[in-house]
Design a protein around this motif. Sequence first.
Motif, PDB file in Angstrom:
ATOM      1  N   GLU A   5       0.765  -1.235  -0.052  1.00 35.46           N
ATOM      2  CA  GLU A   5      -0.090  -0.089   0.184  1.00 35.46           C
ATOM      3  C   GLU A   5       0.804   1.349  -0.069  1.00 35.46           C
ATOM      4  O   GLU A   5       1.241   1.988   1.024  1.00 35.46           O
ATOM      5  CB  GLU A   5      -0.834  -0.098   1.244  1.00 35.46           C
ATOM      6  N   GLU A  15      -5.510  -3.232   6.911  1.00 42.38           N
ATOM      7  CA  GLU A  15      -4.560  -2.915   5.901  1.00 42.38           C
ATOM      8  C   GLU A  15      -3.590  -3.905   6.149  1.00 42.38           C
ATOM      9  O   GLU A  15      -2.801  -3.880   6.961  1.00 42.38           O
ATOM     10  CB  GLU A  15      -4.259  -1.590   6.056  1.00 42.38           C
ATOM     11  N   HIS A  63      -0.261   4.385   2.096  1.00 42.07           N
ATOM     12  CA  HIS A  63      -0.425   4.246   3.476  1.00 42.07           C
ATOM     13  C   HIS A  63       0.702   5.119   4.061  1.00 42.07           C
ATOM     14  O   HIS A  63       1.710   5.054   3.966  1.00 42.07           O
ATOM     15  CB  HIS A  63      -0.321   2.926   3.997  1.00 42.07           C
ATOM     16  N   VAL A  73      -0.027  -3.676   4.722  1.00 40.96           N
ATOM     17  CA  VAL A  73       0.892  -2.407   4.250  1.00 40.96           C
ATOM     18  C   VAL A  73       2.084  -3.323   3.702  1.00 40.96           C
ATOM     19  O   VAL A  73       2.621  -2.810   2.586  1.00 40.96           O
ATOM     20  CB  VAL A  73       1.255  -1.659   5.417  1.00 40.96           C
ATOM     21  N   GLN A  88     -11.506   2.868   0.361  1.00 45.33           N
ATOM     22  CA  GLN A  88     -10.300   3.200  -0.135  1.00 45.33           C
ATOM     23  C   GLN A  88     -10.176   2.465  -1.473  1.00 45.33           C
ATOM     24  O   GLN A  88     -10.658   1.216  -1.735  1.00 45.33           O
ATOM     25  CB  GLN A  88      -9.155   2.898   0.761  1.00 45.33           C
ATOM     26  N   TRP A 101       1.353   7.605  12.816  1.00 46.86           N
ATOM     27  CA  TRP A 101      -0.214   6.840  12.390  1.00 46.86           C
ATOM     28  C   TRP A 101      -0.887   6.626  13.507  1.00 46.86           C
ATOM     29  O   TRP A 101      -2.125   6.674  13.468  1.00 46.86           O
ATOM     30  CB  TRP A 101       0.056   5.721  11.357  1.00 46.86           C
TER      31      TRP A 101
END
Lengths: 241, 241, 241, 241
Positions: B134, B166, B137, B168, D186, B220
């Motif tokens: 991603e 997610e 991200h 990543v 997304q 994050w």
Amino acid sequence: MKKINVTVWNEYGDDQKEKAVKDIYPHGMHITIAEFLNKDESIIAKTAVMQDAEHGLKEEVLADTDVLIWWGHMLHDNVEDYVVNRVTDHVRRGMGIIFLHSAHKSKPFMQLLGTSGSLGWREAGERARIWTCEPSHPIAQGVPNQFAVENEETYSEPFGIPQPLETVFISWFSGGNVFRSGVTFQRENGRIFYFQSGHETYPVYHNEHVQKIITNSVKWAAPVIKVNSLDCPNIQQLEKI
Amino acid sequence: MKKINVTVWNEYGDDQKEKAVKDIYPHGMHITIAEFLNKDESIIAKTAVMQDAEHGLKEEVLADTDVLIWWGHMLHDNVEDYVVNRVTDHVRRGMGIIFLHSAHKSKPFMQLLGTSGSLGWREAGERARIWTCEPSHPIAQGVPNQFAVENEETYSEPFGIPQPLETVFISWFSGGNVFRSGVTFQRENGRIFYFQSGHETYPVYHNEHVQKIITNSVKWAAPVIKVNSLDCPNIQQLEKI
Amino acid sequence: MKKINVTVWNEYGDDQKEKAVKDIYPHGMHITIAEFLNKDESIIAKTAVMQDAEHGLKEEVLADTDVLIWWGHMLHDNVEDYVVNRVTDHVRRGMGIIFLHSAHKSKPFMQLLGTSGSLGWREAGERARIWTCEPSHPIAQGVPNQFAVENEETYSEPFGIPQPLETVFISWFSGGNVFRSGVTFQRENGRIFYFQSGHETYPVYHNEHVQKIITNSVKWAAPVIKVNSLDCPNIQQLEKI
Amino acid sequence: MKKINVTVWNEYGDDQKEKAVKDIYPHGMHITIAEFLNKDESIIAKTAVMQDAEHGLKEEVLADTDVLIWWGHMLHDNVEDYVVNRVTDHVRRGMGIIFLHSAHKSKPFMQLLGTSGSLGWREAGERARIWTCEPSHPIAQGVPNQFAVENEETYSEPFGIPQPLETVFISWFSGGNVFRSGVTFQRENGRIFYFQSGHETYPVYHNEHVQKIITNSVKWAAPVIKVNSLDCPNIQQLEKI
């Protein structure tokens, strides 16, 4: 028990009729795929190719299809939009769809997922190892923890898809790449499975584990219900609130 | 701008004080991690270790922590349950938490995710390649498409976690394995990131990309809000329905 | 066809043996639930209550259970931790679990989901309308688009759960509240369904639609596989990489 | 700090220029929305309408847009496909997009989500109560637990969307319906928020909480990165595997 009606669709371009491919798939990959599916007594698999009228995907064909399998590579742009819209409408109303290999850039794939399907690739005949991430997923039943495909086109992350509902398989490539090679999605009433293995110049669809995965995915994607329409009804107020 | 308060926690067992580890992390991995985090002007990182009173995680410490980083391996079972409950309660109320490497079997990890965290492993000093899935991200910003860690403990799928929010990063290992090495979750108000790289006998936390990923993950995971309690209020009917 | 073995568990406290409840469920809710499940020929439902030895959930009982149904309210804290751990271990290894109504604060629910399960509530006998969000979900088959439960305890958002895998039902309450009343999760090999309807002083489990939903959920949650253990194997390098 | 460039797009059909709507939004809803966004010092909001050349969404406009807000209702079919494709391409490359109210049937919404966006509806001026499901979501900051919109078009489940990334708001309607009214998605690099409130004949965009939600959503959807292209690169084998 009601059988699952499958239509295996292939663009079946000229490149697939050349010797290198014909040696592996004499009558086309769609025939090979339909043949192994038909060994399962719960499945009735037919085939359709791009060169057929309406690409072989007339309304009555899709109305009678529980799960559509899609293989395309060089001719994505030649698929008529009205057929694409018909296919995706059927998926939303309940038909399952399995996208194989290079179908990540097919029109129905992009229209259903909303993303570009982009990825890195090279044709180097590398070894792929397909790892199972979700051993209890119906698509993974009877599939080993990992298995090798001796020669495969390399696909690489980042893969331009939405976060999958489930990441069932991830592939390792001997050249150093990884790829989410088996992922599920749902679009309204229709289930979607993408599976990466299957370049046309390698005998991947003769691999027993690949056959098991595709057979499992057909059963998983068979519709729970198929609805007639997805309109926006003007609804009345409930009599008794 | 309000700075992000980080507590870097390490079980810091005897094995981490032996020469092989001390040569790489003279004062412990927690100190190395806090040091590179403190180079970022938006972060204030402190440390705590298991041997401290209440494992260094007293109520006032956690109340003042925006993001907790957790490193544990051999001593998971020695962490007191009342401290674990305190940590996970803070996560649910908003504190971010970053689990590193072998923390996949730590009590807070399993308590927050609800799964076993099981995986396959071997210590063979294999090369790992960490691939970004991603690119947009926040945790992947400034990190290359892929990078290598020359020697790492091999972790392998299947990884016993819920479907991540997610995925990543996915890692490739030279011995033939793959692993979802950077995954996010959310538990009520708290954000969770697991990152695989970081075996104690390799200098992984000196790698610039690993440092970037951990620094990004702290930003994050910093809380949007921290709530005081998660009780079940007996609520009145709305005055005007 | 192999039948699905269900164990319906109830805390069955003194409050459930008082007249108001006994008039609706003379032998306890677990008996009523087991009775309607047993009308389905693919299900064999037995019962267990907290007062039984080991809460009626000995290892051999769970080993023989495909899907466990959990009803608890006032006595959550009295459930022994070793039994809770045994239950959640079985879920991770494949056993399905259905949490009903106030089980949102039960120990197994919180341990599997990792969240507090907090929500707003009031006992006002309000009308609930259960709306189907996913008409093609197996749990929603044969259930109308919406149906009313004339009197129900009101539950309200925010509901302290992770983002569900699927939000199958959302409830409307006449007092002005909404609640995600039917949600699915997965924890490794085990499927989880939470369903809100079912306060003990209302005859909710006699409602045909509620019975249909719970029956469907049992079939949906039945294990694909049950694995023996979830350890972390030390794996060898592949012979041929 | 770099400001967020917003383009507020409105189909702005003849129906929006009639007295009932003009009394509430004298210059169109897009102007009202841009005005309240511009009160936030981190945002610069401009507007575009369908009647502009290329619908006001030329390549250079989108290249300079961080977040696009879309309001359309009666004229969805009149939006040119090449503009739709341009919009969705920008979203995949990083531009955020906020779909308001009846945009659930707009071409970009359906193209990005892959679903029909179908729902039930009636115009009955019912009271809507918007409930927050995720209090710690950035879009919910400063928004009360629940608030009422006195008159709103009623939207009802089932809503034909994929499972959202996050269900931030669910609405209750006085006529007995529920609707997932604030949901995130997304698509590659682009963030998507759908928010239901905002029928043109009610002064919804003058509501302080609605303004707060839309302002928050703009900040949440602002791109982390914008990439130039999403092609499929033919990648070389890594030098050192």
